[in-house]
Design a protein around this motif. Structure first.
Motif, PDB file in Angstrom:
ATOM      1  N   GLY A   8       0.769  -1.228   0.000  1.00  0.00           N
ATOM      2  CA  GLY A   8       0.000   0.000   0.000  1.00  0.00           C
ATOM      3  C   GLY A   8       0.803   1.281   0.000  1.00  0.00           C
ATOM      4  N   GLY A   9       2.119   1.172   0.097  1.00  0.00           N
ATOM      5  CA  GLY A   9       2.934   2.377   0.063  1.00  0.00           C
ATOM      6  C   GLY A   9       2.958   3.004  -1.318  1.00  0.00           C
ATOM      7  N   GLY A  10       3.584   4.182  -1.389  1.00  0.00           N
ATOM      8  CA  GLY A  10       3.698   4.864  -2.673  1.00  0.00           C
ATOM      9  C   GLY A  10       4.054   6.310  -2.498  1.00  0.00           C
ATOM     10  N   VAL A  12       2.790  10.181  -2.622  1.00  0.00           N
ATOM     11  CA  VAL A  12       1.569  10.955  -2.444  1.00  0.00           C
ATOM     12  C   VAL A  12       1.942  12.403  -2.169  1.00  0.00           C
ATOM     13  N   GLN A  13       1.090  13.314  -2.579  1.00  0.00           N
ATOM     14  CA  GLN A  13       1.330  14.737  -2.329  1.00  0.00           C
ATOM     15  C   GLN A  13       0.997  15.085  -0.880  1.00  0.00           C
ATOM     16  N   PRO A  14       1.607  16.125  -0.364  1.00  0.00           N
ATOM     17  CA  PRO A  14       1.240  16.576   0.993  1.00  0.00           C
ATOM     18  C   PRO A  14      -0.259  16.817   1.091  1.00  0.00           C
ATOM     19  N   GLY A  15      -0.830  16.386   2.205  1.00  0.00           N
ATOM     20  CA  GLY A  15      -2.266  16.479   2.407  1.00  0.00           C
ATOM     21  C   GLY A  15      -3.037  15.276   1.916  1.00  0.00           C
ATOM     22  N   GLY A  16      -2.368  14.401   1.210  1.00  0.00           N
ATOM     23  CA  GLY A  16      -3.028  13.220   0.656  1.00  0.00           C
ATOM     24  C   GLY A  16      -3.162  12.089   1.671  1.00  0.00           C
ATOM     25  N   SER A  17      -3.676  10.965   1.177  1.00  0.00           N
ATOM     26  CA  SER A  17      -3.942   9.807   2.039  1.00  0.00           C
ATOM     27  C   SER A  17      -3.401   8.534   1.415  1.00  0.00           C
ATOM     28  N   LEU A  18      -3.071   7.596   2.275  1.00  0.00           N
ATOM     29  CA  LEU A  18      -2.708   6.243   1.869  1.00  0.00           C
ATOM     30  C   LEU A  18      -3.231   5.286   2.921  1.00  0.00           C
ATOM     31  N   ARG A  19      -3.505   4.055   2.487  1.00  0.00           N
ATOM     32  CA  ARG A  19      -3.829   3.004   3.443  1.00  0.00           C
ATOM     33  C   ARG A  19      -2.845   1.860   3.268  1.00  0.00           C
ATOM     34  N   LEU A  20      -2.121   1.583   4.318  1.00  0.00           N
ATOM     35  CA  LEU A  20      -1.189   0.461   4.334  1.00  0.00           C
ATOM     36  C   LEU A  20      -1.887  -0.784   4.867  1.00  0.00           C
ATOM     37  N   GLU A  89       7.284  14.998   6.367  1.00  0.00           N
ATOM     38  CA  GLU A  89       8.003  14.326   7.453  1.00  0.00           C
ATOM     39  C   GLU A  89       7.467  12.931   7.761  1.00  0.00           C
ATOM     40  N   ASP A  90       6.380  12.534   7.116  1.00  0.00           N
ATOM     41  CA  ASP A  90       5.893  11.152   7.240  1.00  0.00           C
ATOM     42  C   ASP A  90       6.625  10.211   6.280  1.00  0.00           C
ATOM     43  N   THR A  91       7.457  10.767   5.420  1.00  0.00           N
ATOM     44  CA  THR A  91       8.208   9.942   4.476  1.00  0.00           C
ATOM     45  C   THR A  91       9.119   8.971   5.223  1.00  0.00           C
ATOM     46  N   ALA A  92       8.959   7.696   4.923  1.00  0.00           N
ATOM     47  CA  ALA A  92       9.724   6.653   5.617  1.00  0.00           C
ATOM     48  C   ALA A  92       9.361   5.298   5.021  1.00  0.00           C
ATOM     49  N   VAL A  93      10.109   4.295   5.423  1.00  0.00           N
ATOM     50  CA  VAL A  93       9.697   2.917   5.183  1.00  0.00           C
ATOM     51  C   VAL A  93       8.857   2.497   6.384  1.00  0.00           C
ATOM     52  N   TYR A  94       7.688   1.969   6.118  1.00  0.00           N
ATOM     53  CA  TYR A  94       6.768   1.568   7.169  1.00  0.00           C
ATOM     54  C   TYR A  94       6.793   0.037   7.309  1.00  0.00           C
ATOM     55  N   GLY A 107       7.845  -7.309   8.992  1.00  0.00           N
ATOM     56  CA  GLY A 107       7.683  -7.439   7.561  1.00  0.00           C
ATOM     57  C   GLY A 107       8.853  -6.812   6.837  1.00  0.00           C
ATOM     58  N   GLN A 108       8.777  -6.822   5.500  1.00  0.00           N
ATOM     59  CA  GLN A 108       9.879  -6.301   4.697  1.00  0.00           C
ATOM     60  C   GLN A 108       9.812  -4.796   4.549  1.00  0.00           C
ATOM     61  N   GLY A 109       8.680  -4.211   4.877  1.00  0.00           N
ATOM     62  CA  GLY A 109       8.517  -2.770   4.802  1.00  0.00           C
ATOM     63  C   GLY A 109       7.914  -2.313   3.483  1.00  0.00           C
ATOM     64  N   THR A 110       7.273  -1.156   3.538  1.00  0.00           N
ATOM     65  CA  THR A 110       6.724  -0.527   2.335  1.00  0.00           C
ATOM     66  C   THR A 110       7.056   0.961   2.381  1.00  0.00           C
ATOM     67  N   GLN A 111       7.528   1.480   1.262  1.00  0.00           N
ATOM     68  CA  GLN A 111       7.999   2.868   1.206  1.00  0.00           C
ATOM     69  C   GLN A 111       6.823   3.827   1.049  1.00  0.00           C
ATOM     70  N   VAL A 112       6.810   4.844   1.881  1.00  0.00           N
ATOM     71  CA  VAL A 112       5.855   5.943   1.757  1.00  0.00           C
ATOM     72  C   VAL A 112       6.654   7.221   1.528  1.00  0.00           C
ATOM     73  N   THR A 113       6.356   7.898   0.438  1.00  0.00           N
ATOM     74  CA  THR A 113       7.030   9.148   0.117  1.00  0.00           C
ATOM     75  C   THR A 113       5.982  10.231  -0.047  1.00  0.00           C
TER      76      THR A 113
END
Length: 116
Positions: A8-10, A12-20, A89-94, A107-113
């Protein structure tokens, strides 16, 4: 054996949403507390959110309170992290994590940028 697979990572622009999502197998999921961690480049891994097994109670690090929501579906053996109002500042591997029999499993992690 215990397996945790994030997705579910990927980007996204600031203010956007993601669901992991974190799909779990190899243990009795409903009896396990589950956590999400993240690690930014050059920084230590930090706990983001935790959800208890039976009560389903949740806890968050201060920087994500009101923006992130952790949840679980015991029928699907999956834990989720809904992330809203994302900031650079939420950019990280989750990473998804659980502890069974005194051993930590990751887990192996998923990148969120988060970037414009």
């Amino acid at each position: 054996q215990v397996q945790l697979v994030e997705s579910g990572g990927g980007l996204v622009q600031p203010g956007g949403s993601l669901r992991l999502s974190c799909a779990a197998s190899g243990f009795t999921f409903r009896s396990a507390a589950m956590s999400w961690y993240r690690q930014a480049p050059g920084q230590e891994r930090e706990l983001v959110a935790t959800i208890a097994s039976v009560s389903g109670s949740t806890d968050y690090t201060d920087s994500v309170k009101g923006r992130f929501t952790i949840s679980r579906d015991n029928g699907k053996n999956t834990v989720y992290l809904q992330m809203n109002s994302l900031k650079p500042e939420d950019t990280a591997v989750y990473f998804c994590r659980t502890r069974r029999g005194g051993t930590d499993y990751w887990g192996q992690g998923t990148q969120v940028t988060v970037s414009s």
